[in-house]
Design a protein around this motif. Structure first.
Motif, mmCIF file in Angstrom:
data_model
loop_
_atom_site.group_PDB
_atom_site.id
_atom_site.type_symbol
_atom_site.label_atom_id
_atom_site.label_comp_id
_atom_site.label_asym_id
_atom_site.label_seq_id
_atom_site.Cartn_x
_atom_site.Cartn_y
_atom_site.Cartn_z
ATOM 1 N N PRO A 172 0.827 -1.214 0.000
ATOM 2 C CA PRO A 172 0.000 0.000 0.000
ATOM 3 C C PRO A 172 0.858 1.260 0.000
ATOM 4 O O PRO A 172 1.872 1.344 0.700
ATOM 5 C CB PRO A 172 -0.803 -0.125 1.303
ATOM 6 N N GLY A 173 0.471 2.235 -0.833
ATOM 7 C CA GLY A 173 1.211 3.478 -0.931
ATOM 8 C C GLY A 173 2.321 3.450 -1.955
ATOM 9 O O GLY A 173 2.965 4.477 -2.200
ATOM 10 N N HIS A 174 2.553 2.311 -2.592
ATOM 11 C CA HIS A 174 3.602 2.206 -3.601
ATOM 12 C C HIS A 174 3.027 2.353 -5.013
ATOM 13 O O HIS A 174 1.884 1.961 -5.287
ATOM 14 C CB HIS A 174 4.337 0.870 -3.496
ATOM 15 N N ALA A 195 0.293 1.956 -11.755
ATOM 16 C CA ALA A 195 -0.674 1.423 -10.798
ATOM 17 C C ALA A 195 -0.264 1.821 -9.385
ATOM 18 O O ALA A 195 0.912 1.696 -9.019
ATOM 19 C CB ALA A 195 -0.767 -0.097 -10.915
ATOM 20 N N TYR A 196 -1.232 2.295 -8.629
ATOM 21 C CA TYR A 196 -0.983 2.749 -7.256
ATOM 22 C C TYR A 196 -1.856 1.931 -6.304
ATOM 23 O O TYR A 196 -3.076 1.846 -6.482
ATOM 24 C CB TYR A 196 -1.305 4.232 -7.125
ATOM 25 N N SER A 256 -5.006 0.567 -0.831
ATOM 26 C CA SER A 256 -5.164 -0.108 0.465
ATOM 27 C C SER A 256 -5.365 -1.605 0.238
ATOM 28 O O SER A 256 -5.787 -2.025 -0.850
ATOM 29 C CB SER A 256 -6.370 0.466 1.231
ATOM 30 N N PRO A 257 -5.083 -2.408 1.258
ATOM 31 C CA PRO A 257 -5.381 -3.842 1.136
ATOM 32 C C PRO A 257 -6.874 -4.104 1.270
ATOM 33 O O PRO A 257 -7.605 -3.301 1.858
ATOM 34 C CB PRO A 257 -4.602 -4.456 2.304
ATOM 35 N N ILE A 258 -7.327 -5.184 0.706
ATOM 36 C CA ILE A 258 -8.689 -5.665 0.930
ATOM 37 C C ILE A 258 -8.593 -6.803 1.939
ATOM 38 O O ILE A 258 -7.872 -7.782 1.715
ATOM 39 C CB ILE A 258 -9.340 -6.153 -0.378
ATOM 40 N N GLY A 315 -6.730 -9.256 -1.286
ATOM 41 C CA GLY A 315 -6.474 -8.476 -2.496
ATOM 42 C C GLY A 315 -6.109 -7.052 -2.131
ATOM 43 O O GLY A 315 -5.663 -6.770 -1.008
ATOM 44 N N ALA A 316 -6.310 -6.140 -3.081
ATOM 45 C CA ALA A 316 -5.967 -4.742 -2.839
ATOM 46 C C ALA A 316 -6.802 -3.838 -3.738
ATOM 47 O O ALA A 316 -7.180 -4.217 -4.846
ATOM 48 C CB ALA A 316 -4.482 -4.500 -3.099
ATOM 49 N N THR A 317 -7.098 -2.641 -3.232
ATOM 50 C CA THR A 317 -7.717 -1.605 -4.056
ATOM 51 C C THR A 317 -6.607 -0.844 -4.766
ATOM 52 O O THR A 317 -5.677 -0.340 -4.127
ATOM 53 C CB THR A 317 -8.546 -0.637 -3.193
ATOM 54 N N VAL A 318 -6.708 -0.800 -6.086
ATOM 55 C CA VAL A 318 -5.635 -0.251 -6.914
ATOM 56 C C VAL A 318 -6.208 0.800 -7.853
ATOM 57 O O VAL A 318 -7.294 0.613 -8.419
ATOM 58 C CB VAL A 318 -4.964 -1.370 -7.750
ATOM 59 N N LYS A 319 -5.478 1.897 -8.008
ATOM 60 C CA LYS A 319 -5.788 2.869 -9.055
ATOM 61 C C LYS A 319 -4.757 2.697 -10.161
ATOM 62 O O LYS A 319 -3.563 2.562 -9.881
ATOM 63 C CB LYS A 319 -5.739 4.298 -8.521
#
Length: 244
Positions: free
Chosen positions: A96-98, A127-128, A131-133, A141-145
């Motif tokens: 997260p944050g990377h 891709a950013y 936060s983790p899911i 998983g993770a929320t990714v933009k």
């Protein structure tokens, strides 16, 4: 996180006020940014965009057809960072944050200098990880933009730019190269380089035909060169014996 003290509540209010007052200083996401809930392979195995990148059961980004670079911790997707081509991998930790850069393997090329570059005009994903899911205290998983991005190299010509024609022995063509480029022959030119006198002096590329045109055995056809500038490369081409 819960705010337990009055000072914490006051600080939160001041932060919100500052955000409203200084909104112009915020780093904004690209207009085409997509927010994606990527579930790992033990769930729905969500793919990122049109790539084959997914999150495996170890909660790492995994790919077979691409390369991934971890650009490190940033404040969002819209941060402008240099192309990261020295730490490419097929599997990297989801942090997260990377910010990550994802390249199709077919648009990357390593040059004799040892430098790797991406083809001009080819898109790559930024891709950013927001936060983790988490489900029942387990990361699923993770929320990714992410957004499709294109490398900038205004000094380089477009891909496969035709720089001239040569039709007879002794004829030459000239082309001015961008400053500080690395220049490499493509396979066709390298195999028949004895048919040409190729000189580079003070950024001026001069190509002179030394042998008669031969449609069966060469020299004949389209020849090319790779030009690398920084982390981006392109190709230029010239025709031999094919007329104008």
């Amino acid at each position: 996180m819960k705010v337990k003290h009055l000072f914490g509540m006051l600080s939160l209010f001041l932060c919100v006020f500052n955000l409203v007052s200084c909104g112009d200083d915020e780093i904004k996401d690209p207009d085409d940014a997509v927010t994606l809930n990527m579930l790992n392979e033990e769930g729905d195995k969500t793919m990122l965009g049109n790539s084959d990148v997914y999150i495996n059961k170890s909660n790492n980004f995994k790919t077979y057809l691409c390369y991934i670079a971890d650009a490190g911790e940033t404040s969002g997707l819209g941060v402008d960072v240099q192309l990261q081509l020295n730490n490419l991998a097929r599997e990297v930790a989801v942090v997260p944050g990377h910010l990550y850069q994802i390249y199709d393997r077919d648009v990357l090329r390593e040059f004799p200098s040892g430098k790797c570059a991406v083809l001009v005009g080819s898109g790559y994903y930024k891709a950013y990880v927001v936060s983790p899911i988490v489900n029942e205290n387990v990361m699923t998983g993770a929320t990714v933009k992410y957004a499709l991005t294109y490398p900038e190299a205004p000094e380089l010509p477009e891909y496969e730019k035709l720089i001239g024609y040569i039709d007879y022995v002794g004829e030459s063509l000239e082309y001015t190269l961008p400053k500080d480029v690395e220049c490499v022959f493509n396979a066709h030119l390298d195999s028949e380089k004895d048919a040409f006198d190729i000189q580079i002096n003070d950024r001026k590329l001069t190509i002179t035909l030394l042998k008669p045109v031969d449609k069966n055995y060469g020299p004949y056809g389209t020849y090319g060169m790779y030009l690398r500038l920084g982390s981006v490369f392109t190709t230029v081409e010239f025709n031999v014996g094919m007329g104008r």
